[in-house]
Structure formats: structure tokens, C-alpha cells
Scaffold this motif. Structure first.
Motif, short mmCIF file in Angstrom:
data_model
loop_
_atom_site.label_atom_id
_atom_site.label_comp_id
_atom_site.label_asym_id
_atom_site.label_seq_id
_atom_site.Cartn_x
_atom_site.Cartn_y
_atom_site.Cartn_z
N PRO A 178 0.83 -1.22 0.00
CA PRO A 178 0.00 0.00 0.00
C PRO A 178 0.86 1.26 0.00
N MET A 179 0.34 2.32 -0.57
CA MET A 179 1.07 3.59 -0.59
C MET A 179 1.31 4.11 0.82
N SER A 180 0.40 3.76 1.73
CA SER A 180 0.57 4.24 3.11
C SER A 180 1.80 3.64 3.78
N ASP A 181 2.40 2.58 3.21
CA ASP A 181 3.60 1.99 3.79
C ASP A 181 4.88 2.56 3.18
N PHE A 182 4.75 3.58 2.35
CA PHE A 182 5.93 4.13 1.68
C PHE A 182 6.94 4.66 2.71
N ASP A 183 8.16 4.14 2.60
CA ASP A 183 9.25 4.57 3.48
C ASP A 183 10.56 4.24 2.78
N LEU A 184 11.30 5.26 2.38
CA LEU A 184 12.53 5.02 1.62
C LEU A 184 13.51 4.12 2.35
N ALA A 185 13.48 4.17 3.67
CA ALA A 185 14.41 3.35 4.45
C ALA A 185 14.18 1.85 4.23
N HIS A 186 12.98 1.51 3.75
CA HIS A 186 12.64 0.09 3.55
C HIS A 186 12.81 -0.36 2.10
#
Length: 735
Positions: free
Chosen positions: A366-374
Motif C-alpha cells: 500500500p502507498m501508506s507503507d511508503f518509506d525510503l528506508a525500507h
């Protein structure tokens, strides 16, 4: 991350938390019950007077205790027999048994240890920790969903289970967090994890050696009010070296039994005060109202547990299984999905499968899980974003734009944004377009120009897939079969036809209400719950793409009704307008919470033309409380397409419709609904000043004309349609 932190402790510990909170809620009643039933000491009564009264009634009294709710209990030893009773402080006599309440004891053991001793205590500690994690993570998620902490109590949308889950959480979360934190503190104390301090003074070695002082002569007992008493222990009879021991809310001290002199005193330490305050906050002992309040909040946990599981199951059902979906940290291609109804996940699954077949390593989330660190290995990002309502973010994209804004430096991996929507809506792919524009603003390189998919078109998706393949240097053929929600078979029971003479066949179709299962009734799924203004999805024969129609009926009406106009090349409308009573069609319900009249007595201004009358007629039919409703309705010809004409007259007679204004475009003096609106501008302005809510349903051209007319009417008032829209007083359902 936050969502996972909320989901898994909730799912794993749901049963334990329900036991923990229900037993806690039951226990919260006892301090209040004790406060109400136990005889209370009169104001100003001293410990000396109370002790004298009890000593008269029970000469062998050894100890007097006062519980936080105010119950006085005396313990004595007389003629070799111990005794105990709840005391009436007015007389010193016993008024009830001092035996502990067996139900309370059973609940306490359940609440503290599940009757499992040390292991049970550890389990309950883990439950309290899970509750604290759920409270904190849930608060963050509620704030995200509402649009910020300041919008904590903003109106919600979406399925009933999700709304109920959030509604209860945002009322109860403070109490649940307080209960879990205090429980963890008390458990730490029980397991000796906190520093140990004691306020008890050293036992005196130097006593008078005398005995027999009258208890009313002891000055300190005379100065101590019963309201501060915790415990008074009498000296052992015949032992001149023993002393009185007094414990109060301030501290502990010893008193000489011969002279009454104070032999030592120590105030409670700060640490003890903190611990006792935490005990009070958790148990309600000494704060009965707070205890009841916390207990009521705890009762919300079982509902939170059930609705949380339903939300999780609904989320799983809305997402297709994606075999071979790699973790985000191991994939070179990251597909992020923003979906409200779940259909966009199906496109993501198709794209994922095609990319994998081309040798790509791919993650879908999901877009809500966007996190560059991951996304350590990401070589490209592909955003598949639907748009909800008036250009809002879909459910699984909450917070994405905020994180995009917060990016310090755009990632080296380029991005492609693909919007999904219905071109007939004014905010077609509006959210996806804002995502693309924001990405450009942040300096993110575009892998492909922004593109859109109209009405889940497999052809559009295949075309875009070929462009993506060219950008990646691979052959990419996307063959997508849309996922259709579960449907019910609807049987047509009646139809009313209009517009044949105008070469615009239109019909009011009424279907029998399908039977619903007990599970659907409990969860509100399917046709168990719907209102006028919600949407009926019809899946035409020979097509996997449904068509949505606004409902003109409420579940309580006992039928499913829509208004359909045959479109020149419309597969679905052609099939529907050819149905005869007894024929069937496959359909499903989709909620449309953004287009509802709302509660209250404020006037309604309903504006519609053609088939847009459908949901407006449903609102009027359901107006049994005679809320003022003014309808502006546009048609071509009154003899051929005056939809619901006779019904409107009947509803006006019954007081469900206050006033009807019509516009006829093919009359001697043609007019459109916006012209009628302007002609009645004074009355419209008066209604708006009275707090009226405006609802518009019909074609986009009509809606644009209505907006212009309203802008002219509102201008002298210093208002605009946009301002009313922001207040939720101006809503549209246009096509």
C-alpha cells in the motif's frame, strides 16, 4: 510500520485483551458499590472517637482499617475467638460481614493471573503491554485517517466495521492507555522491578512501660480525622513494651500505650505517593467515578477486537493473493497501491505477475507503507493510485503525500504514476495527479509521463503497460481481468417507462430485496444495509466491468430501486432497460457516505435533472419526519420524462416534500434547472441563511450550471459554493 505494529499485537492478543478488559470493567464496579453501601463516617469524626466507640462494642479490638471507598472494618479477639465486622462509625457496632466478596475475589484472580499463578501474571503483563502498543499505534492511525490530530473527531467514511472501530477507539483510547500504563507499573512493583522505599519508622525501644491510657486521651488520635485513617493497630494486651501503630494518608507512626506520646513518625515518601496514585488510577479505589469511567471504556475493547478482525479480513479479501511478492527491502521494482474499493489491487497483481515473468524482482504494498528506508534496492517506483470522492486520497494511500512533502532529497530511482478513475467524474484521477505533481515538485525523475485508466479499462492498462515495457527495455503485455465484488441475483418486480417519445428511453426499475444471511445482518454486508444515495453495481452479461447507479430506495423501503436511461452504446443500460418483471440482473451494494442528507432539521435543497432524480426521490420518500425539502428538478418534457411525477405530488401532500420547482427544456419557454434556481434566488438565499444543505445529482454540465447560479445567489451574502462545500453543506453526485 505503524499499521503492522497495530495489527499484529491486536490479532495475536485479542482474546487475552478481551478477558483482561472485561474482568477489569467488572472489578471497576466494586469500589463504587462499596462507596454507596458502606456506612460513612460523619465529617470531622476523629480516629480517637471512632476507636473508643468500637472499643466499647468490641473490648478485644486489635485492629481498625478504613478502605479507600470509606468502609470501616474492625478485627477483634475475644474469649479465644477472633471476629471481624464492617462497622457503622456512628455507633461503633458491626453492621455486616467483613468476609471478602467471593465474586470480587474470583474476578481479581482472573484479572491478575488467569488462575495460573506466576505464569498467568506474566501473560497479563504481556496483555497490558499489547494494550499500550495498540493505544499508541491506534492513536497515530486515527489521526492519519482523520487528517490530523486537530481533526480527531472529524466525520468518518467507509464500511460500518471500520467506522465503528475508529469511533470507539477515539473515545476510549485515553482510558485504555491509562489503564495499561498503570497496570504495567503495578506489575513492575509486584515483580520487584521498582526501587523499594518504606516510610515506616524504626520500632521504638524507649517506651514508658505504662498501660491503660484512655484512647480518647491520645492527642494525635484526637487530631486525626477518620477520613485520613488507613489502619490503627492496638498494643497486644498485657505487653507493656508494645505500642499503638497508626497509618494515615500522610505516613506511619507509633504511640505510647501508657502516655499517648508520639514515639516516632515518618511521612510517606514521594515514591510511595506516586505508587498509591497509580494504584488509585488503575483500581478506582478512592476514585469511584474514575473507576467506572475506565470500566466503561474497557467495555469497548471486545467491540474493538471484533471490528478489528472484520477490518483485517475485509482488507485481505480486497487484495488478491500475490504469489512471489518479495519483501520491500529485496525488490528492485516497488509497486505502491492506493485503493478504496480494492479493484486497483487487481491491476497491481497483473502488473506484478508480468514484471516477474520479465525477470524483475517486485514488491507490491500500500502507498501508506511508503518509506525510503525500507526500499534499499529500489531501482524504480510505480504508483497505482485511485481517487476517492472529490479528489481525496483512497484508504490505502493515507499519509503518502505528507511523506512525499517531507522528503529531503528525491530518490535516485525514477517514479511512474498511473491514476485510476471514472472520466465522468469532475475530479477524474485528481489524487493521482497531485501525487505526480508533488513528485515532480520534489525533483523526482519521472520514468513515464503521468497517465490514467478510465473505468478499469483493460485496454488502457495494456497500452500503458507497453509504454512501461519500452521504458524498462522489456516486452510487457498486461492482460487484466477486473475483480468484481460478490454479487446477488436481483429479480425485477416492476418498471415504469418514460422518454420513449423523446428517443431517450428511461425506466424506474424496482427489484425485489434479496434475502440476507444472519452474518450479513450482523456485519451490515451486502444488501443487509443500504440507504438512498448509495450505489448499486450492476454487472452486465458479457462484461466483467460493472456500472454503478445511485439508489432511489432505502433498505427499509423493502425494495431496490434505480433510474436507468438507455445510453446509445451502453451495454449495461441496454440490458437493464430491456428487463421485464421476473427477469434478473447481478448486482452488489457500494456505500456512498459522501452523498447523504445527514441528520437534523436544517432544510434540504435538492437539485437534479433527468435520472439524477433517483437518489433525491429516495431522500424525499424517506422524509417521514417532515424535514423541509425543496426540490428543483429539470426535465425535457413534462408529458414524457417527468420521473416520479405522481409520487412527488403524493409526497408533497403528505408533507415529505415542502416545495417543487421544475424546469422544462423543450417547452414553449425553455428553461433549465439553473434558470429556475436563479428565478427563486431570494428563497434559495433565505434557506441557505437558515442552514440549508444543498445536494446536486445529475450530469456534469447541469452541475456546472448549478454551481454558477449558486455563485451568483451567494455572492451578496459573502459566500461561495466552495465555502459551502468546505463546510459539508454542498455536495454533488454527478456523472
Amino acid at each position: 510500520m505503524i499499521r503492522a505494529l497495530h495489527r499484529w499485537p491486536g490479532l495475536l492478543a485479542a482474546a487475552l485483551l478481551i478477558v483482561l478488559t472485561l474482568s477489569g470493567a467488572a472489578l471497576s464496579v466494586f469500589p463504587a458499590a462499596e462507596r454507596l453501601t458502606a456506612p460513612q463516617a460523619e465529617t470531622g469524626l476523629s480516629v480517637a472517637t471512632l476507636a473508643a466507640r468500637i472499643q466499647t462494642a468490641y473490648p478485644g479490638v486489635e485492629q481498625i482499617r478504613r478502605s479507600p471507598p470509606g468502609q470501616i472494618t474492625a478485627y477483634w479477639f475475644l474469649d479465644g475467638t477472633p471476629g471481624a465486622a464492617v462497622i457503622d462509625p456512628a455507633t461503633g457496632a458491626g453492621v455486616g460481614s467483613a468476609d471478602p466478596n467471593q465474586v470480587e475475589r474470583w474476578l481479581t484472580n482472573l484479572h491478575r493471573s488467569l488462575f495460573l499463578g506466576y505464569g498467568g501474571r506474566i501473560a497479563m503483563v504481556l496483555g497490558a503491554a499489547a494494550m499500550l502498543i495498540l493505544s499508541v499505534s491506534g492513536s497515530v492511525l486515527v489521526a492519519r485517517r482523520a487528517g490530523g490530530w486537530r481533526r480527531w473527531f472529524a466525520p468518518l467514511r467507509g464500511p460500518l466495521s471500520g467506522r465503528l472501530h475508529v469511533e470507539i477507539a477515539r473515545v476510549a483510547v485515553l482510558g485504555l492507555a491509562l489503564s495499561s500504563m498503570t497496570a504495567l507499573w503495578m506489575s513492575a512493583s509486584t515483580f520487584d522491578l521498582l526501587p523499594i522505599t518504606s516510610s515506616a519508622p524504626a520500632f521504638p525501644n524507649d517506651v514508658s512501660g505504662e498501660t491503660g491510657i484512655s484512647i480518647t486521651s491520645i492527642e494525635l488520635l484526637g487530631q486525626t480525622p477518620v477520613a485520613e485513617l488507613r489502619e490503627l493497630n492496638f498494643p497486644y494486651p498485657g505487653d507493656a513494651s508494645d505500642v499503638f501503630t497508626l497509618k494515615t494518608d500522610q505516613g506511619t507512626g507509633y504511640l505510647d500505650q501508657g502516655t499517648g506520646a508520639a514515639l516516632g513518625w515518618t511521612d510517606l515518601t514521594g515514591w510511595e505517593n506516586v505508587s498509591e496514585t497509580i494504584y488509585m488510577l488503575h483500581t478506582g479505589q478512592g476514585a469511584a467515578f474514575l473507576g467506572i469511567l475506565l470500566g466503561l471504556m474497557a467495555l469497548g475493547v471486545p467491540v474493538l477486537g471484533v471490528t478489528g478482525v472484520l477490518v483485517w479480513l475485509a482488507g485481505r479479501r480486497s487484495r488478491p493473493r500475490i504469489p512471489g511478492n518479495l519483501p520491500a527491502a529485496k525488490a528492485e521494482t516497488i509497486l505502491l497501491v492506493g485503493s478504496e474499493g480494492g479493484s486497483t489491487w487487481g491491476f497491481a497483481a497483473t502488473l506484478h505477475q508480468a514484471l516477474r515473468a520479465a525477470g524483475q524482482t517486485v514488491h507490491v504494498g500500500p502507498m501508506s507503507d511508503f518509506d525510503l528506508a525500507h526500499h534499499a534496492k529500489a531501482q524504480r517506483f510505480v504508483i497505482l493510485a485511485a481517487t476517492y470522492g472529490d479528489g481525496d486520497a483512497p484508504e490505502t494511500a493515507k499519509g503518502f503525500l505528507d511523506r512525499l512533502k517531507a522528503l529531503g532529497t528525491a530518490p535516485a530511482a525514477p517514479i511512474a504514476v498511473l491514476g485510476f478513475g471514472d472520466r465522468s467524474y469532475p475530479e477524474y484521477c485528481g489524487y493521482a495527479q497531485r501525487v505526480a505533481e508533488m513528485a515532480k515538485t520534489r525533483g523526482w525523475n519521472m520514468l513515464l509521463p503521468f497517465d490514467t485508466i478510465d473505468r478499469q479499462s483493460p485496454q488502457d492498462f495494456a497500452r500503458w503497460g507497453r509504454l512501461l515495457g519500452q521504458a524498462l527495455g522489456i516486452n510487457l503485455e498486461l492482460v487484466h481481468q477486473p475483480i468484481v465484488p460478490p454479487t446477488e441475483m436481483l429479480t425485477l418486480v416492476s418498471r415504469r417507462d418514460y422518454g420513449a417519445e423523446m428517443q431517450a428511453p428511461t425506466a424506474i426499475l424496482r427489484f425485489a430485496l434479496p434475502r440476507v444471511t444472519l452474518w450479513q445482518k450482523l456485519t451490515g454486508q451486502g444488501f443487509a444495509r443500504f440507504e438512498a444515495g448509495d450505489l448499486l453495481g450492476i454487472v452486465p452479461e458479457g462484461s466483467a466491468i460493472p456500472r454503478l447507479y445511485s439508489l432511489a430506495s432505502d433498505r427499509r423501503d423493502g425494495f431496490v430501486e434505480i433510474v436507468v436511461k438507455r445510453q446509445p452504446s451502453g451495454l449495461c443500460s441496454a440490458q437493464l432497460t430491456q428487463l421485464a418483471p421476473g427477469d434478473t440482473a447481478k448486482g452488489y451494494i457500494r456505500r456512498n457516505p459522501g452523498f447523504k442528507p445527514g441528520k437534523g432539521r436544517a432544510p434540504l435543497i435538492l437539485i437534479g435533472a433527468g435520472t439524477g432524480i433517483g437518489p433525491l426521490a429516495g431522500f424525499i420518500r424517506g422524509n417521514k419526519r417532515h424535514r423541509p425539502i425543496h426540490l428543483f428538478f429539470g426535465m425535457r418534457h413534462p408529458q414524457n420524462d417527468f420521473l416520479y411525477g405522481q409520487d412527488l405530488a403524493d409526497w408533497q401532500t403528505k408533507g415529505r416534500l415542502t416545495r417543487l420547482d421544475t424546469a422544462v427544456s423543450r417547452a414553449a419557454n425553455p428553461s433549465y434547472v439553473q434558470d429556475t434556481l436563479r428565478a427563486e434566488g431570494t428563497e434559495v438565499a433565505r434557506l441557505i441563511r437558515d442552514g440549508a444543505r444543498i445536494m446536486v445529482c445529475g450530469g456534469r454540465g447541469m452541475a456546472t450550471g448549478v454551481t454558477d447560479a449558486l455563485a451568483d445567489i451567494l455572492k451578496p451574502m459573502g459566500l461561495t459554493p466552495q465555502a459551502l462545500r468546505a463546510e459539508g453543506r454542498y455536495v454533488e453526485d454527478v456523472y
